[in-house]
Design a protein around this motif. Structure first.
Motif, PDB file in Angstrom:
ATOM      1  N   ALA A 126       0.828  -1.206   0.000  1.00  0.00           N
ATOM      2  CA  ALA A 126       0.000   0.000   0.000  1.00  0.00           C
ATOM      3  C   ALA A 126       0.860   1.253   0.000  1.00  0.00           C
ATOM      4  O   ALA A 126       0.570   2.225  -0.704  1.00  0.00           O
ATOM      5  N   MET A 127       1.963   1.243   0.766  1.00  0.00           N
ATOM      6  CA  MET A 127       2.870   2.394   0.792  1.00  0.00           C
ATOM      7  C   MET A 127       3.516   2.606  -0.568  1.00  0.00           C
ATOM      8  O   MET A 127       3.704   3.745  -1.012  1.00  0.00           O
ATOM      9  N   VAL A 130       1.008   4.266  -2.820  1.00  0.00           N
ATOM     10  CA  VAL A 130       0.902   5.691  -2.490  1.00  0.00           C
ATOM     11  C   VAL A 130       2.090   6.457  -3.058  1.00  0.00           C
ATOM     12  O   VAL A 130       1.954   7.563  -3.586  1.00  0.00           O
ATOM     13  N   SER A 133       1.634   6.917  -6.731  1.00  0.00           N
ATOM     14  CA  SER A 133       0.555   7.854  -7.049  1.00  0.00           C
ATOM     15  C   SER A 133       1.035   9.302  -7.016  1.00  0.00           C
ATOM     16  O   SER A 133       0.442  10.169  -7.654  1.00  0.00           O
ATOM     17  N   THR A 134       2.092   9.580  -6.269  1.00  0.00           N
ATOM     18  CA  THR A 134       2.597  10.957  -6.223  1.00  0.00           C
ATOM     19  C   THR A 134       3.201  11.392  -7.554  1.00  0.00           C
ATOM     20  O   THR A 134       3.362  12.596  -7.790  1.00  0.00           O
TER      21      THR A 134
END
Length: 297
Positions: A126-127, A130, A133-134
């Protein structure tokens, strides 16, 4: 006396399939070469236009596109590009910032990529999502918050923002290192753990030496990002500390304050030389790292 021409029967190609395959391969290779040549012309076109503009007079530059080639090469434009402003000082500022930023962000991205590739932790996937996604966040959205943050910390007109950006790693480079490290056999890691090595020693002694192509590629990309950046130096640095990209766009003017486009073109041609030389030196490592980083997802 008429001579009859015998046609080769249709089954002749079927009797020699390797001939037809070789013909198809040659046709396919010819199409690829034509495509590559077309792309090469498209990519070289802007550089050629820049060099031609740097060798023109102001009047010839205004006459574009009717005046494509200069009547007489104006090599003095390059002399003015080096002397009208403090070109060496601004070039050293750009070189210093790009080198510091590239070294720091390459090391930090390698460390983060190693953690995502080899270490086990809850929520790691999940990290990682994320983090990826940046990359879809436009840089223009962060300009004002970034300036306000550095202004309140008293870091405007200093080089500390580039140091902090370098220590923060890059999502794209983290992904590149993660893909490469994930493809390394786990037996090397297990053997090092049996010998008593910690994760830091495994990273420095095993994974970093194996990742030389990716390290060089990451350094090349990050150096190019910083060297060619205009927005951040124009926003955060004053006249004495700014970089060559800002100086080229702002300070080539005649006594009346009008811009000198041909001198700017000559300075821009000199500006891209270091990046081109670095890329020509490191292109084999760049290709090798791209191939190796796509082996395992």
């Amino acid at each position: 006396m008429t001579q009859t021409v015998r046609r080769r029967p249709a089954h002749a190609d079927r009797a020699h399939p390797h001939r037809s395959r070789s013909k198809r391969k040659r046709r396919s290779a010819g199409g690829v070469y034509v495509l590559l040549l077309t792309l090469a012309v498209v990519f070289v076109g802007p550089i050629l236009w820049l060099l031609l503009a740097a060798l023109k007079t102001r009047e010839e530059w205004v006459a574009v596109p009717t005046k494509v080639l200069p009547e007489q090469a104006q090599w003095s434009n390059f002399v003015h590009a080096l002397t009208d402003i403090n070109f060496p000082a601004y070039a050293m500022n750009s070189l210093f910032l790009a080198t510091v930023y590239a070294v720091l962000i390459t090391i930090s991205s390698a460390m983060v990529g190693f953690g995502f590739a080899r270490l086990r932790a809850p929520g790691k996937r999940a990290m990682f999502l994320v983090l990826l996604s940046t990359m879809m966040l436009p840089q223009v959205l962060t300009l004002l918050p970034t300036y306000v943050l550095f202004a309140r910390l008293g870091l405007v007109n200093t080089y500390w923002p580039w140091v902090l950006w370098g220590l923060a790693a890059s999502p794209f480079l983290v992904f590149l290192f993660r893909q490469f490290f994930a493809a390394i056999p786990r037996e090397l890691e297990d053997a090092a753990i049996i010998d008593g090595c910690g994760w830091g020693r495994i990273f420095v002694g095993i994974f970093l030496p194996l990742s030389r192509p990716v390290l060089i590629t990451a350094f090349l990309l990050s150096f190019t990002w910083s060297w060619g950046d205009y927005i951040a130096p124009a926003l955060l640095l004053d006249v004495d500390h700014t970089t060559l990209s800002v100086a080229i766009t702002a300070w080539y003017q005649d006594p009346r304050g009008n811009p000198l486009p041909t001198v700017q073109a000559a300075a821009a041609a000199l500006y891209v030389v270091p990046v081109m030389l670095i890329f020509l030196f490191a292109q084999r490592y760049f290709v090798r790292s791209v191939v190796a980083s796509g082996v395992k997802g």
